[in-house]
Scaffold this active site. Sequence first.
Site, short mmCIF file in Angstrom:
data_model
loop_
_atom_site.label_atom_id
_atom_site.label_comp_id
_atom_site.label_asym_id
_atom_site.label_seq_id
_atom_site.Cartn_x
_atom_site.Cartn_y
_atom_site.Cartn_z
N HIS A 147 2.70 7.37 5.65
CA HIS A 147 1.40 8.38 5.13
C HIS A 147 1.26 9.97 5.65
O HIS A 147 0.19 10.12 6.23
CB HIS A 147 0.72 7.77 5.50
CG HIS A 147 0.25 6.26 4.54
ND1 HIS A 147 -0.52 6.42 3.59
CD2 HIS A 147 0.75 5.57 5.20
CE1 HIS A 147 -0.46 4.85 3.42
NE2 HIS A 147 -0.19 4.04 3.76
N GLU A 190 -0.83 11.95 4.47
CA GLU A 190 -1.65 12.40 4.39
C GLU A 190 -3.30 11.66 5.39
O GLU A 190 -4.54 12.28 5.22
CB GLU A 190 -2.55 11.53 2.91
CG GLU A 190 -3.29 10.78 2.65
CD GLU A 190 -2.05 9.26 2.87
OE1 GLU A 190 -0.67 10.19 3.11
OE2 GLU A 190 -2.49 8.41 2.66
N CYS A 211 4.43 6.09 0.46
CA CYS A 211 4.03 4.23 0.50
C CYS A 211 4.61 2.95 -0.73
O CYS A 211 5.37 2.88 -0.80
CB CYS A 211 2.26 3.72 1.57
SG CYS A 211 2.88 2.63 2.61
#
Length: 193
Positions: A174, A176, A81
Amino acid sequence: MDDLAIGVLTLQGGFDKHMEALKKLGVNPVKVREARELDAIDGLIIPGGESTTIIRLLKNFGIYDRLREKIENGLPVFGTCAGMILLSKGIDSHPGQETLDLMDFRVSRNDYGRQIDSFDATLKIEGLGDEPVPAVFIRAPRITEIGSSLEVLSLYDGSPVLVRQGTMLAASFHPELTEDLRVHNLFLSMIVQ
Ligand code: GLN
């Protein structure tokens, strides 16, 4: 894997979840906030956050030049990002905003729909099997232009969202923020070849 030291740039933004993902993969995450810390890592994750703030802090803390040099000399890097924005060579939506200018693509910030700030999607990612990969997009950058040396590993809404150039990997989304560790694992596989 437990002898790998993977740095996570912890100047600003969503670095915690990246550190958790690395730990789940059996890797030692190392916080990076100073230029000298770049000498002790085998790879680096640049997290999401606010790209204008991260670039300002890189400059203010005297990390910018050393970081560029390290990555140019082969330190594997993964930008998500805002991290992708930093790796790009320029920002169409904010032409005056500086980047690290390391990967051969351009972006436009916050470019997936004006009214929705974030959304979930599933992606088909090259090399990660048939099972779709869940992805969270938060005020995500869209790739607007891409050089021929880049590998496009995934597309969403007609634009590349995961790209690789040598030892550099960049995602608009993202990984994560999901339980799926395959994209982090892909980055690690670029380090231990
Ligand atoms: N919109 C942010 C920027 O332009 C990036 C958002 C994110 O990293 N989640 O810097």
